[in-house]
Design an enzyme around this catalytic site. Structure first.
Site, PDB file in Angstrom:
ATOM      1  N   ASP A   1       9.280   2.648  -0.062  1.00 20.51           N
ATOM      2  CA  ASP A   1       8.242   3.333   0.697  1.00 20.51           C
ATOM      3  C   ASP A   1       8.349   2.878   2.151  1.00 20.51           C
ATOM      4  OD1 ASP A   1       6.048   4.442   1.853  1.00 20.51           O
ATOM      5  OD2 ASP A   1       4.587   3.658   0.407  1.00 20.51           O
TER       6      ASP A   1
ATOM      7  N   LYS B   1       4.256   8.855   8.980  1.00 23.93           N
ATOM      8  CA  LYS B   1       3.950   8.270  10.297  1.00 23.93           C
ATOM      9  C   LYS B   1       4.932   8.704  11.389  1.00 23.93           C
ATOM     10  CE  LYS B   1       0.863   4.931   8.393  1.00 23.93           C
ATOM     11  NZ  LYS B   1       0.953   4.242   7.113  1.00 23.93           N
TER      12      LYS B   1
ATOM     13  N   TYR C   1       0.858  -1.190   0.000  1.00 27.52           N
ATOM     14  CA  TYR C   1       0.000   0.000   0.000  1.00 27.52           C
ATOM     15  C   TYR C   1       0.889   1.233   0.000  1.00 27.52           C
ATOM     16  CZ  TYR C   1      -3.352   3.518   1.679  1.00 27.52           C
ATOM     17  OH  TYR C   1      -4.137   4.635   1.828  1.00 27.52           O
TER      18      TYR C   1
HETATM   19  C1  LIG Z   1       0.378   4.784   5.778  1.00 22.73           C
HETATM   20  C2  LIG Z   1       1.138   4.556   4.521  1.00 22.73           C
HETATM   21  C3  LIG Z   1       1.044   5.419   3.417  1.00 22.73           C
HETATM   22  C4  LIG Z   1       0.067   6.558   3.369  1.00 22.73           C
HETATM   23  O1  LIG Z   1       0.331   7.511   4.340  1.00 22.73           O
HETATM   24  P1  LIG Z   1      -0.848   8.541   4.760  1.00 22.73           P
HETATM   25  O2  LIG Z   1      -0.179   9.446   5.726  1.00 22.73           O
HETATM   26  O3  LIG Z   1      -1.925   7.701   5.339  1.00 22.73           O
HETATM   27  O4  LIG Z   1      -1.273   9.232   3.517  1.00 22.73           O
HETATM   28  C5  LIG Z   1       1.858   5.185   2.330  1.00 22.73           C
HETATM   29  N1  LIG Z   1       2.723   4.152   2.312  1.00 22.73           N
HETATM   30  C6  LIG Z   1       2.850   3.308   3.355  1.00 22.73           C
HETATM   31  C7  LIG Z   1       3.840   2.207   3.288  1.00 22.73           C
HETATM   32  C8  LIG Z   1       2.049   3.477   4.485  1.00 22.73           C
HETATM   33  O5  LIG Z   1       2.167   2.613   5.499  1.00 22.73           O
END
Ligand SMILES: *Cc1c(COP(=O)(O)O)cnc(C)c1O
Length: 431
Positions: free
Chosen positions: A239, A267, A144
């Site tokens: 990511d 995060k 994701y």
């Molecule tokens: C949470 C997450 C996102 C999206 O971040 P948001 O702050 O919710 O937009 C993208 N990539 C990864 C791997 C994530 O865990």
């Protein structure tokens, strides 16, 4: 445990907010009952609208590596807040946070701050396309990357074909720039690069996929990815929005010793305030505006409160903090693992550092999303409710992972295992 106030609030919210929430998973659609409304939270404990206290293993889905309302983080934010909430102009907090990011991510020379993980990824993809002059992006099923149009894509009919949108509202022309591959499959990677390598701007992956369960990858697979990107001049984007700062060396990249070209963060980097970031070598980052032609901007980017929260959070993440989290993680693994085993319950605990997941089913641990048994969600919903009734809060979806923070202690972890023991005993009577 009475949750009638939460349920009433949810009824009211449904009249004003889409599905009563501002992010879909909060709606409790895949577990029992209504969403729980929070009044306040401190450390590992949240208090709900009915006055119940719960031990929280969600921790705002990852940002709160030091738990809720950590006094030092609150103090930093408050001090900065008194001097102004937003400048829309440079300030020292941005430099401070950038320095800390670079200390922990050696592949980063220059950083750009944004306000969410989604924004970081969206911008990193644009940067990769602008830098390489290519359009195609490769992503993996089971990873994701936020709700970025070109990454909300599932695989099409064949391996080398472009993907199809996984949500209405995304034009085929957009999803048609993305190739979706299975994780854990070097053969598929080679096939796609042989077929189309010269057109691939970037491959994006969660090096530690943690949004569809916790699908720990073989190092050889990630090494293959690195070498194919090098061979074809494609950029490798890690990511690390969820995995970043969860390891003593910074990200999962450091943990396994593979350097990406671009890193996306989110995060933990904002310690509970909205921050995302992306970074890379000076050479790559300098195509970004105002140094270069690739445009990306933000009214609240580098917001002083958010920068202060990030700095305070990272400064608290010293070697002792990671050692503590590792110790707590291994206790959780032992305690919860032995409860699951005792009841022969078809779930295993997967854990790396302070991240964990209740993986459904017996057999090998999954490395790909299609290896996760799909009856897991039903079992999980019952476990989730049972734990809630005993005062332990896990994510309201079987595909979401759990988070430990430095505010958790052995009592919380052993308590969770005991609660699970009770839940499984009761469920066993029903099975
Ligand atoms: C949470 C997450 C996102 C999206 O971040 P948001 O702050 O919710 O937009 C993208 N990539 C990864 C791997 C994530 O865990």
């Amino acid at each position: 445990m009475d949750r009638s106030t939460s349920s009433q609030l949810h009824q009211e919210a449904n009249r004003h907010l889409v599905g009563g929430v501002n992010s879909p998973v909060r709606a409790f659609k895949s577990v029992h009952g209504d969403p729980i409304y929070f009044n306040r939270a401190s450390g590992a404990i949240v208090e709900d609208a009915d006055g119940n206290s719960l031990v929280d293993f969600v921790q705002s889905w990852g940002p709160l590596v030091h738990g809720h309302a950590h006094p030092e983080i609150i103090k930093s934010i408050s001090e900065v807040m008194a001097k102004g909430t937003s400048f829309g102009a440079p300030h020292i907090g941005e430099i401070e946070l950038a320095k800390r990011v670079k200390e922990r991510f050696p592949s980063i020379d220059l950083v750009r701050f944004v306000s969410s993980g989604t924004e970081a990824v969206m911008s990193a993809v644009r940067l990769a396309r602008g830098y390489t002059g290519r359009d195609a992006i490769v992503k993996f099923e089971g990873c994701y990357h936020g709700h970025v149009d070109s990454l909300m894509v599932k695989s099409g009919s064949g391996l080398a074909t472009f993907g199809i949108s996984s949500s209405p509202g995304i034009p085929d022309a957009t999803s048609g720039t993305t190739i979706v591959l299975p994780l854990d499959d070097e053969g598929a990677l080679e096939y796609v690069f042989n077929d189309n390598g010269e057109n691939i701007a970037a491959v994006i992956i969660e090096p530690l996929p943690a949004n569809n369960g916790l699908l720990i990858q073989r190092k050889e697979f990630l090494e293959k990815l690195r070498s194919l990107c090098d061979e074809y001049g494609s950029l490798l984007i890690f990511d690390e929005v969820i995995s970043g700062f969860r390891f003593p060396v910074g990200g999962y990249a450091g943990h396994i010793g593979i350097e990406p070209d671009i890193t996306t963060l989110g995060k933990v980097i904002g310690g509970g305030l909205p921050v995302g970031a992306y970074g890379a070598s000076r050479e790559i980052m300098s195509v970004l505006s105002p140094m270069g032609p690739v445009y990306q901007a933000g009214t609240l980017s580098g917001n002083p409160l958010a920068m202060a929260a990030g700095v305070a959070t990272i400064d608290l993440l010293d070697d002792d903090a990671y050692e503590f989290l590792e110790g707590l993680g291994s206790l959780l693994e032992r305690e919860v693992g032995s409860v699951l085993e005792k009841h022969s319950f078809p779930m295993r605990l997967v854990r790396i550092g302070s991240l964990f997941w209740l993986s459904p089913g017996p057999g090998e641990l999954p490395r790909r999303s299609d290896e996760i048994p799909d009856n897991g969600s039903k079992l999980y919903a019952d476990v989730h409710l049972g734990l809630l009734q005993r005062g332990y809060m896990m994510a309201p979806s079987s595909y979401e992972i759990g988070f430990l923070s430095t505010s958790h202690n052995e009592e919380h972890v052993i308590g969770l295992a005991k609660a699970l023991d009770g839940v499984l005993r009761d469920l066993g009577d029903l099975l």
